[in-house]
Design a protein around this motif. Structure first.
Motif, PDB file in Angstrom:
ATOM      1  N   THR A 119       0.810  -1.220   0.000  1.00  0.00           N
ATOM      2  CA  THR A 119       0.000   0.000   0.000  1.00  0.00           C
ATOM      3  C   THR A 119       0.845   1.272   0.000  1.00  0.00           C
ATOM      4  OG1 THR A 119      -0.155  -0.123   2.435  1.00  0.00           O
ATOM      5  CG2 THR A 119      -1.972  -1.072   1.143  1.00  0.00           C
ATOM      6  N   ALA A 120       2.153   1.106   0.003  1.00  0.00           N
ATOM      7  CA  ALA A 120       3.037   2.273   0.030  1.00  0.00           C
ATOM      8  C   ALA A 120       3.129   2.957  -1.325  1.00  0.00           C
ATOM      9  CB  ALA A 120       4.429   1.867   0.505  1.00  0.00           C
ATOM     10  N   THR A 121       2.710   2.238  -2.388  1.00  0.00           N
ATOM     11  CA  THR A 121       2.729   2.827  -3.734  1.00  0.00           C
ATOM     12  C   THR A 121       1.358   2.659  -4.375  1.00  0.00           C
ATOM     13  OG1 THR A 121       3.435   0.777  -4.804  1.00  0.00           O
ATOM     14  CG2 THR A 121       5.163   2.244  -4.005  1.00  0.00           C
ATOM     15  N   PRO A 122       0.955   3.584  -5.233  1.00  0.00           N
ATOM     16  CA  PRO A 122      -0.373   3.500  -5.867  1.00  0.00           C
ATOM     17  C   PRO A 122      -0.562   2.257  -6.724  1.00  0.00           C
ATOM     18  CG  PRO A 122       0.592   5.691  -6.158  1.00  0.00           C
ATOM     19  CD  PRO A 122       1.670   4.816  -5.611  1.00  0.00           C
ATOM     20  N   THR A 123       0.517   1.732  -7.279  1.00  0.00           N
ATOM     21  CA  THR A 123       0.416   0.589  -8.192  1.00  0.00           C
ATOM     22  C   THR A 123       0.651  -0.750  -7.500  1.00  0.00           C
ATOM     23  OG1 THR A 123       2.744   0.906  -8.775  1.00  0.00           O
ATOM     24  CG2 THR A 123       1.096   1.934 -10.203  1.00  0.00           C
TER      25      THR A 123
ATOM     26  N   ALA B 224      -3.400 -26.181   5.359  1.00  0.00           N
ATOM     27  CA  ALA B 224      -4.311 -25.523   4.414  1.00  0.00           C
ATOM     28  C   ALA B 224      -3.529 -24.675   3.433  1.00  0.00           C
ATOM     29  CB  ALA B 224      -5.323 -24.645   5.154  1.00  0.00           C
ATOM     30  N   MET B 225      -4.175 -24.424   2.305  1.00  0.00           N
ATOM     31  CA  MET B 225      -3.734 -23.395   1.363  1.00  0.00           C
ATOM     32  C   MET B 225      -4.886 -22.391   1.307  1.00  0.00           C
ATOM     33  SD  MET B 225      -0.688 -24.126   0.445  1.00  0.00           S
ATOM     34  CE  MET B 225      -0.362 -23.104  -0.996  1.00  0.00           C
ATOM     35  N   PRO B 226      -4.932 -21.457   2.270  1.00  0.00           N
ATOM     36  CA  PRO B 226      -6.106 -20.595   2.454  1.00  0.00           C
ATOM     37  C   PRO B 226      -6.040 -19.253   1.742  1.00  0.00           C
ATOM     38  CG  PRO B 226      -4.633 -20.317   4.305  1.00  0.00           C
ATOM     39  CD  PRO B 226      -3.940 -21.280   3.354  1.00  0.00           C
ATOM     40  N   GLU B 227      -5.209 -19.147   0.716  1.00  0.00           N
ATOM     41  CA  GLU B 227      -4.933 -17.843   0.109  1.00  0.00           C
ATOM     42  C   GLU B 227      -6.165 -17.140  -0.461  1.00  0.00           C
ATOM     43  OE1 GLU B 227      -1.038 -20.017   0.186  1.00  0.00           O
ATOM     44  OE2 GLU B 227      -3.128 -20.511  -0.220  1.00  0.00           O
ATOM     45  N   VAL B 228      -7.142 -17.904  -0.982  1.00  0.00           N
ATOM     46  CA  VAL B 228      -8.325 -17.239  -1.553  1.00  0.00           C
ATOM     47  C   VAL B 228      -9.066 -16.419  -0.505  1.00  0.00           C
ATOM     48  CG1 VAL B 228      -8.716 -18.793  -3.500  1.00  0.00           C
ATOM     49  CG2 VAL B 228      -9.653 -19.383  -1.247  1.00  0.00           C
ATOM     50  N   ASN B 229      -8.810 -16.713   0.763  1.00  0.00           N
ATOM     51  CA  ASN B 229      -9.444 -15.961   1.846  1.00  0.00           C
ATOM     52  C   ASN B 229      -8.909 -14.541   1.947  1.00  0.00           C
ATOM     53  OD1 ASN B 229     -11.247 -15.764   4.053  1.00  0.00           O
ATOM     54  ND2 ASN B 229      -9.587 -16.139   5.491  1.00  0.00           N
ATOM     55  N   ILE B 230      -7.714 -14.295   1.388  1.00  0.00           N
ATOM     56  CA  ILE B 230      -7.137 -12.945   1.422  1.00  0.00           C
ATOM     57  C   ILE B 230      -6.957 -12.383   0.015  1.00  0.00           C
ATOM     58  CG2 ILE B 230      -6.007 -13.191   3.663  1.00  0.00           C
ATOM     59  CD1 ILE B 230      -3.344 -13.613   2.033  1.00  0.00           C
ATOM     60  N   GLY B 231      -7.672 -12.937  -0.951  1.00  0.00           N
ATOM     61  CA  GLY B 231      -7.573 -12.397  -2.307  1.00  0.00           C
ATOM     62  C   GLY B 231      -6.291 -12.765  -3.014  1.00  0.00           C
TER      63      GLY B 231
ATOM     64  N   ARG C 160       2.426 -10.839  -9.023  1.00  0.00           N
ATOM     65  CA  ARG C 160       2.560  -9.434  -9.434  1.00  0.00           C
ATOM     66  C   ARG C 160       1.201  -8.854  -9.811  1.00  0.00           C
ATOM     67  NH1 ARG C 160       7.425 -11.528 -12.410  1.00  0.00           N
ATOM     68  NH2 ARG C 160       9.213 -10.994 -11.106  1.00  0.00           N
ATOM     69  N   HIS C 161       0.398  -9.636 -10.512  1.00  0.00           N
ATOM     70  CA  HIS C 161      -0.936  -9.162 -10.885  1.00  0.00           C
ATOM     71  C   HIS C 161      -1.825  -8.974  -9.666  1.00  0.00           C
ATOM     72  CE1 HIS C 161      -0.894  -9.078 -15.277  1.00  0.00           C
ATOM     73  NE2 HIS C 161      -0.142 -10.166 -15.251  1.00  0.00           N
ATOM     74  N   CYS C 162      -1.679  -9.843  -8.662  1.00  0.00           N
ATOM     75  CA  CYS C 162      -2.506  -9.719  -7.457  1.00  0.00           C
ATOM     76  C   CYS C 162      -2.277  -8.385  -6.762  1.00  0.00           C
ATOM     77  CB  CYS C 162      -2.214 -10.869  -6.498  1.00  0.00           C
ATOM     78  SG  CYS C 162      -2.987 -12.422  -6.964  1.00  0.00           S
ATOM     79  N   PHE C 163      -1.016  -7.984  -6.656  1.00  0.00           N
ATOM     80  CA  PHE C 163      -0.725  -6.709  -5.997  1.00  0.00           C
ATOM     81  C   PHE C 163      -1.071  -5.533  -6.902  1.00  0.00           C
ATOM     82  CE2 PHE C 163       1.565  -9.521  -3.201  1.00  0.00           C
ATOM     83  CZ  PHE C 163       1.378  -8.929  -1.959  1.00  0.00           C
ATOM     84  N   LYS C 164      -0.889  -5.712  -8.182  1.00  0.00           N
ATOM     85  CA  LYS C 164      -1.265  -4.657  -9.129  1.00  0.00           C
ATOM     86  C   LYS C 164      -2.770  -4.416  -9.102  1.00  0.00           C
ATOM     87  CE  LYS C 164      -1.123  -3.604 -14.107  1.00  0.00           C
ATOM     88  NZ  LYS C 164      -0.729  -4.138 -15.441  1.00  0.00           N
ATOM     89  N   HIS C 165      -3.536  -5.498  -9.065  1.00  0.00           N
ATOM     90  CA  HIS C 165      -4.997  -5.398  -9.015  1.00  0.00           C
ATOM     91  C   HIS C 165      -5.460  -4.859  -7.672  1.00  0.00           C
ATOM     92  CE1 HIS C 165      -9.133  -6.825  -8.379  1.00  0.00           C
ATOM     93  NE2 HIS C 165      -9.255  -6.783  -9.699  1.00  0.00           N
ATOM     94  N   GLY C 166      -4.816  -5.308  -6.589  1.00  0.00           N
ATOM     95  CA  GLY C 166      -5.154  -4.832  -5.252  1.00  0.00           C
ATOM     96  C   GLY C 166      -6.049  -5.764  -4.453  1.00  0.00           C
ATOM     97  N   GLU C 167      -6.466  -6.885  -5.035  1.00  0.00           N
ATOM     98  CA  GLU C 167      -7.375  -7.788  -4.327  1.00  0.00           C
ATOM     99  C   GLU C 167      -6.742  -8.328  -3.050  1.00  0.00           C
ATOM    100  OE1 GLU C 167     -11.304  -9.745  -5.252  1.00  0.00           O
ATOM    101  OE2 GLU C 167     -10.342  -7.788  -5.181  1.00  0.00           O
ATOM    102  N   VAL C 168      -5.485  -8.695  -3.102  1.00  0.00           N
ATOM    103  CA  VAL C 168      -4.815  -9.232  -1.920  1.00  0.00           C
ATOM    104  C   VAL C 168      -4.677  -8.164  -0.836  1.00  0.00           C
ATOM    105  CG1 VAL C 168      -2.492  -8.770  -2.845  1.00  0.00           C
ATOM    106  CG2 VAL C 168      -2.818 -10.510  -1.075  1.00  0.00           C
ATOM    107  N   LEU C 169      -4.468  -6.943  -1.207  1.00  0.00           N
ATOM    108  CA  LEU C 169      -4.354  -5.865  -0.216  1.00  0.00           C
ATOM    109  C   LEU C 169      -5.678  -5.651   0.497  1.00  0.00           C
ATOM    110  CD1 LEU C 169      -2.205  -3.367  -2.311  1.00  0.00           C
ATOM    111  CD2 LEU C 169      -1.426  -4.961  -0.543  1.00  0.00           C
ATOM    112  N   GLU C 170      -6.764  -5.750  -0.243  1.00  0.00           N
ATOM    113  CA  GLU C 170      -8.083  -5.626   0.365  1.00  0.00           C
ATOM    114  C   GLU C 170      -8.363  -6.807   1.290  1.00  0.00           C
ATOM    115  OE1 GLU C 170     -11.964  -4.670   1.499  1.00  0.00           O
ATOM    116  OE2 GLU C 170     -10.226  -3.481   0.891  1.00  0.00           O
ATOM    117  N   GLY C 171      -7.961  -7.998   0.870  1.00  0.00           N
ATOM    118  CA  GLY C 171      -8.168  -9.172   1.699  1.00  0.00           C
ATOM    119  C   GLY C 171      -7.409  -9.102   3.009  1.00  0.00           C
TER     120      GLY C 171
END
Length: 364
Positions: A75-79, A140-147, A306-317
């Motif tokens: 979250t330190a950078t817009p992208t 577990a592989m619970p990653e979908v829980n955090i985007g 890289r796409h996950c952080f670019k999209h931002g879904e993981v940051l929201e999760g």
């Protein structure tokens, strides 16, 4: 080196002990680097005949990567891109690659929580590894829980579980225990926690030359205590295979809705909390991974991260789960009906970051 990774050598075995108990041994970049350095050194040392990885705590071998760190840096950078993120994931995946192809027996004591990145450092190559579970194992592989998606080679080892078990575990993020892990081929042997001191004494004093066989022989005394054929996954296998076949998450959810079984309805409720987009990306990942080598899977997953952080879904999760702790993620898109094929395919399109790293050629 890291203060949270302790190493020692005894009886020609290199011992790695993760020692960050308050964080359930969540991996930091320093920890990844310390483990890598020790494994590289021992790989070339003819006096080291095996490696044993464990935790200083019974609560967890490793709960995954340090997701709060991911959030703060992302979250330190817009992208959402960062040299630190680039370093962490590139070096973590290189460590996973190193472990998978390690030429000496790699023994993982999967006691307590073993999730996400913890699975990445435990699921070594089948020809060199011994994966030990206990009655405390929570896997577990619970990653979908955090985007996110089941990374660190998750596409490789989940897609090689029997039937559609890997699809179920990847899309739901559900926790399994020792008997399930043995049934799914995600563990090799069971050792009760009461026998761990005896195991450590055996490792320290045995004159075994084949450590994989020696561990299997040691654990054979406890095989009757856990029956994989009586596991929950075994009992649910036929239903899992029928419900989770195919390449469409919406179709899978419709099958779940149409079933009146307790398993189907519970799973449907669980998946309703996950990121619609990343469930769809995960299914695509698993289907592609089934015919790929572990090296190619890691390279593909490096692009996907890289796409996950670019999209931002993981940051929201991570915000919803760890930062604000409201457990109300605002997924984008919010519904499976809004996820398009183009959105999913985009996650597999190569992205070339502006930050160089010497290990990029290994993992993309």
């Amino acid at each position: 080196m890291s203060e949270h990774v302790l190493t020692s050598v005894k009886n020609h075995i290199g011992f790695i002990t993760l020692d960050r108990p308050k964080a359930l041994n969540s991996l930091s970049l320093d920890m990844v680097r310390a483990m890598t350095a020790s494994l590289l050194q021992w790989r070339e040392d003819e006096h080291i005949r095996a490696v044993f990885i464990q935790s200083s705590s019974e609560k967890a071998l490793c709960a995954g990567g340090d997701i709060r760190f991911f959030y703060d840096v992302g979250t330190a950078t817009p992208t959402g891109d960062s040299a630190l993120l680039e370093d962490f994931f590139t070096e973590e995946y290189a460590l996973n690659h190193l472990i998978h192809f390690y030429p000496k027996p790699y023994i993982a004591l999967m006691n307590g929580v073993v999730m996400g990145g913890g699975m990445g450092i435990a699921q070594a190559g089948p020809d060199t590894s011994v994966r030990i579970v206990t009655e405390r194992t929570k896997m577990a592989m619970p990653e979908v829980n955090i985007g996110l998606f089941p990374d660190v080679g998750g596409g490789y080892f989940l897609s090689r579980t029997p039937g559609q078990i890997g699809t179920y575990l990847g899309l739901s993020g559900e926790i399994i225990v020792a008997a399930d892990a043995l049934y799914a081929g995600l563990a090799d042997v069971f050792v009760p926690t009461t026998e761990i001191p005896a195991l450590m004494d055996f490792l320290s004093n045995s004159d075994a030359t084949d450590w994989r066989k020696a561990i299997h022989d040691f654990a054979s005394a406890f095989a009757s205590k856990v029956d994989p054929a009586q596991s929950k996954l075994a009992a649910q296998r036929a239903e899992i295979d029928a419900l989770f076949i195919g390449d469409s998450v919406p179709v899978i959810t419709e099958r779940l809705k149409a079933s009146d079984s307790t398993f189907a309805q519970t799973t449907l409720a669980t998946m309703a909390k996950r990121s619609p987009l990343l469930m769809s990306v995960t299914l695509e990942q698993l289907r592609r991974s089934a015919s790929m080598s572990v090296s190619d899977c890691l390279r593909m997953e490096r692009t996907m991260v890289r796409h996950c952080f670019k999209h931002g879904e993981v940051l929201e999760g991570v915000r919803a789960l760890v930062v604000d702790k409201d457990n109300q993620p605002r997924w984008s898109p919010a519904d499976l009906s809004e996820v398009t094929r183009d959105m999913v395919v985009e996650f597999f399109t190569p992205v070339w970051p502006k930050y160089a790293h010497p290990l990029r050629s290994l993992v993309g």
